[in-house]
Enzyme design. Sequence first.
Site, PDB file in Angstrom:
ATOM      1  N   TYR A  25       0.825  -1.213   0.000  1.00 17.98           N
ATOM      2  CA  TYR A  25       0.000   0.000   0.000  1.00 17.98           C
ATOM      3  C   TYR A  25       0.859   1.264   0.000  1.00 17.98           C
ATOM      4  O   TYR A  25       0.353   2.358   0.142  1.00 17.98           O
ATOM      5  CB  TYR A  25      -0.931  -0.003   1.220  1.00 17.98           C
ATOM      6  CG  TYR A  25      -1.918  -1.148   1.202  1.00 17.98           C
ATOM      7  CD1 TYR A  25      -3.226  -0.959   0.775  1.00 17.98           C
ATOM      8  CD2 TYR A  25      -1.540  -2.431   1.595  1.00 17.98           C
ATOM      9  CE1 TYR A  25      -4.136  -2.011   0.745  1.00 17.98           C
ATOM     10  CE2 TYR A  25      -2.443  -3.490   1.568  1.00 17.98           C
ATOM     11  CZ  TYR A  25      -3.736  -3.270   1.142  1.00 17.98           C
ATOM     12  OH  TYR A  25      -4.629  -4.307   1.109  1.00 17.98           O
ATOM     13  N   GLY A 143     -10.954  -8.761   6.040  1.00 19.01           N
ATOM     14  CA  GLY A 143     -10.817  -8.090   4.732  1.00 19.01           C
ATOM     15  C   GLY A 143      -9.769  -8.731   3.843  1.00 19.01           C
ATOM     16  O   GLY A 143      -9.126  -8.049   3.049  1.00 19.01           O
ATOM     17  N   HIS A 148      -2.002 -11.272   2.530  1.00 19.94           N
ATOM     18  CA  HIS A 148      -0.911 -10.421   2.028  1.00 19.94           C
ATOM     19  C   HIS A 148       0.458 -10.961   2.437  1.00 19.94           C
ATOM     20  O   HIS A 148       1.460 -10.652   1.812  1.00 19.94           O
ATOM     21  CB  HIS A 148      -1.039  -8.998   2.588  1.00 19.94           C
ATOM     22  CG  HIS A 148      -2.012  -8.143   1.831  1.00 19.94           C
ATOM     23  ND1 HIS A 148      -2.053  -8.095   0.460  1.00 19.94           N
ATOM     24  CD2 HIS A 148      -2.967  -7.294   2.255  1.00 19.94           C
ATOM     25  CE1 HIS A 148      -2.995  -7.259   0.080  1.00 19.94           C
ATOM     26  NE2 HIS A 148      -3.576  -6.771   1.156  1.00 19.94           N
ATOM     27  N   ARG A 181     -10.045 -15.029   1.347  1.00 23.95           N
ATOM     28  CA  ARG A 181     -10.917 -15.317   0.207  1.00 23.95           C
ATOM     29  C   ARG A 181     -10.964 -16.818  -0.043  1.00 23.95           C
ATOM     30  O   ARG A 181     -10.095 -17.562   0.450  1.00 23.95           O
ATOM     31  CB  ARG A 181     -10.389 -14.607  -1.048  1.00 23.95           C
ATOM     32  CG  ARG A 181     -10.835 -13.161  -1.150  1.00 23.95           C
ATOM     33  CD  ARG A 181     -10.471 -12.624  -2.514  1.00 23.95           C
ATOM     34  NE  ARG A 181     -10.815 -11.226  -2.657  1.00 23.95           N
ATOM     35  CZ  ARG A 181     -12.001 -10.772  -3.086  1.00 23.95           C
ATOM     36  NH1 ARG A 181     -12.966 -11.620  -3.422  1.00 23.95           N
ATOM     37  NH2 ARG A 181     -12.216  -9.483  -3.210  1.00 23.95           N
ATOM     38  N   TYR A 199     -18.564  -4.499   2.036  1.00 21.62           N
ATOM     39  CA  TYR A 199     -18.930  -3.083   2.016  1.00 21.62           C
ATOM     40  C   TYR A 199     -20.127  -2.782   1.132  1.00 21.62           C
ATOM     41  O   TYR A 199     -20.293  -3.370   0.076  1.00 21.62           O
ATOM     42  CB  TYR A 199     -17.727  -2.246   1.557  1.00 21.62           C
ATOM     43  CG  TYR A 199     -16.495  -2.593   2.336  1.00 21.62           C
ATOM     44  CD1 TYR A 199     -16.470  -2.400   3.713  1.00 21.62           C
ATOM     45  CD2 TYR A 199     -15.391  -3.151   1.712  1.00 21.62           C
ATOM     46  CE1 TYR A 199     -15.364  -2.756   4.451  1.00 21.62           C
ATOM     47  CE2 TYR A 199     -14.273  -3.502   2.450  1.00 21.62           C
ATOM     48  CZ  TYR A 199     -14.267  -3.303   3.816  1.00 21.62           C
ATOM     49  OH  TYR A 199     -13.179  -3.658   4.545  1.00 21.62           O
TER      50      TYR A 199
HETATM   51  C1  SAM Z   1      -7.021  -5.195   2.594  1.00 29.28           C
HETATM   52  S1  SAM Z   1      -6.367  -4.144   3.834  1.00 29.28           S
HETATM   53  C2  SAM Z   1      -7.695  -4.371   4.940  1.00 29.28           C
HETATM   54  C3  SAM Z   1      -7.865  -3.351   5.962  1.00 29.28           C
HETATM   55  C4  SAM Z   1      -9.177  -3.454   6.754  1.00 29.28           C
HETATM   56  N1  SAM Z   1      -9.225  -4.606   7.622  1.00 29.28           N
HETATM   57  C5  SAM Z   1     -10.377  -3.436   5.828  1.00 29.28           C
HETATM   58  O1  SAM Z   1     -11.054  -4.453   5.670  1.00 29.28           O
HETATM   59  O2  SAM Z   1     -10.639  -2.383   5.236  1.00 29.28           O
HETATM   60  C6  SAM Z   1      -5.053  -5.165   4.475  1.00 29.28           C
HETATM   61  C7  SAM Z   1      -4.168  -4.502   5.509  1.00 29.28           C
HETATM   62  O3  SAM Z   1      -3.246  -5.469   6.022  1.00 29.28           O
HETATM   63  C8  SAM Z   1      -2.021  -4.801   6.304  1.00 29.28           C
HETATM   64  N2  SAM Z   1      -0.899  -5.741   6.380  1.00 29.28           N
HETATM   65  C9  SAM Z   1      -0.433  -6.548   5.392  1.00 29.28           C
HETATM   66  N3  SAM Z   1       0.629  -7.258   5.837  1.00 29.28           N
HETATM   67  C10 SAM Z   1       0.852  -6.895   7.133  1.00 29.28           C
HETATM   68  C11 SAM Z   1       1.804  -7.289   8.129  1.00 29.28           C
HETATM   69  N4  SAM Z   1       2.749  -8.200   7.880  1.00 29.28           N
HETATM   70  N5  SAM Z   1       1.714  -6.717   9.353  1.00 29.28           N
HETATM   71  C12 SAM Z   1       0.748  -5.794   9.625  1.00 29.28           C
HETATM   72  N6  SAM Z   1      -0.182  -5.381   8.716  1.00 29.28           N
HETATM   73  C13 SAM Z   1      -0.122  -5.924   7.486  1.00 29.28           C
HETATM   74  C14 SAM Z   1      -1.877  -3.844   5.143  1.00 29.28           C
HETATM   75  O4  SAM Z   1      -0.969  -2.807   5.427  1.00 29.28           O
HETATM   76  C15 SAM Z   1      -3.316  -3.378   4.912  1.00 29.28           C
HETATM   77  O5  SAM Z   1      -3.606  -2.172   5.554  1.00 29.28           O
END
Ligand code: SAM
Length: 287
Positions: A25, A143, A148, A181, A199
Site C-alpha cells: 500500500y 478483509g 498479504h 478469500r 462493504y
Molecule cells: C485489505 S487491507 C484491509 C484493511 C481493513 N481490515 C479493511 O477491511 O478495510 C489489508 C491490511 O493489512 C495490512 N498488512 C499486510 N501485511 C501486514 C503485516 N505483515 N503486518 C501488519 N499489517 C499488514 C496492510 O498494510 C493493509 O492495511
Amino acid sequence: MPTSADSVFIARSAGISAEGVRDQYADGKAAKVWEIFIGDKNSRTENYKNFLIELLRSKGCRRILDVACGTGVDSIMLLEEGYEVVSVDASDKMLKYALKERWNRRKEPAFDRWIIEEANWLTLYDDIKPIVGEGFDAVICLGNSFAHLMDDSGAQLNHKQAIQNFQMCLKTGGILFIDHRNYDDILETGDTPAKSIYYNTSHTADIKTSVLLYCGKPAMVTMDYLIEGNNLSSEFRLSYYPHALQNFTKILKEIFGEKSKHKLYGDFKEIQVEKKPAFYIHLIEKQ
Ligand SMILES: C[S@@+](CC[C@H](N)C(=O)[O-])C[C@H]1O[C@@H](n2cnc3c(N)ncnc32)[C@H](O)[C@@H]1O
C-alpha cells in the site's frame, strides 16, 4: 525447496514499511481508493456488523485488537459500538486515514482512548507487549488481509509465526477471528468475485486475476482492481498467498492446539448455508 514468489513477481507497489515488511500500500494508491471503494461511512459495515457484534457479545468480549486495521473501518465500527479497541497495521499510508479519524473525533471518549500503532505481524507480540497486558478478548484480522503475508520459506513459517503472535496477544478463552478469500475456488476457476461481501459500495469493481505457479505450486494470486463510479476510475494491484481452506485450518489448529474450538463461516453465514462463499471466516478459541 524454498519458494519465494515475491522474488519472481514484482507487485506494482514494492515499498518497504518502517516495520520492515513489504508494504503493498506504500504508493498510497490503494489507500486513497480504499476509502472511496468501501463507501459511505455510515452504511459501509452494515453487511457484517450485526454478525460480528452479535458474536463478540455472545463471547463476552470487551477489549479487541484489530491487527489489520488499514484505514480503520472495522476498528471505528467497534469503537462506535462501545468496544475498547487497539489497532495496528504495517502500512503508514493506510494508518494515515485511521489517525485522521481519531483526531477528528478526539472529543468522543472512545476515540480519545483509541490506541493506534504501526506494527508487523511477524514481531507483533514483542512490538506491543506493554499494551497486551493480560491479553485481548478478541483479535480480528479481516478483509482478506492475512493473505498479504507471503511464504518465504516454502513451509509457511511466516504464516505460523504471525498466527502464533496473534495467539499470544489473546487471553485464555479469547478468540481469533480471521478470514481469507475462497482461494480453492479462485485457483479452480481463475476468477475472483468482484462484489464485496464486506462493504455497501456504490462503486463497481472489476478484478483481473493472475495466478503465479512457483515450482509447479500456486504461490501467489495477483488481483488487478479497477474501481469505477461517480466519475472515478482507478486501478491498483494487490498480491496474496492463496490459502487453501484445509491447510489454513490445519495451521490454526497446530498453533491453537488440536482440541481448541474452531468454527468456520462462509460470507458471514453458517457454512451449511453458504457452501461456496467468496470468503471463509474462521473463529478459533485460545485454550
Ligand atoms: C485489505 S487491507 C484491509 C484493511 C481493513 N481490515 C479493511 O477491511 O478495510 C489489508 C491490511 O493489512 C495490512 N498488512 C499486510 N501485511 C501486514 C503485516 N505483515 N503486518 C501488519 N499489517 C499488514 C496492510 O498494510 C493493509 O492495511
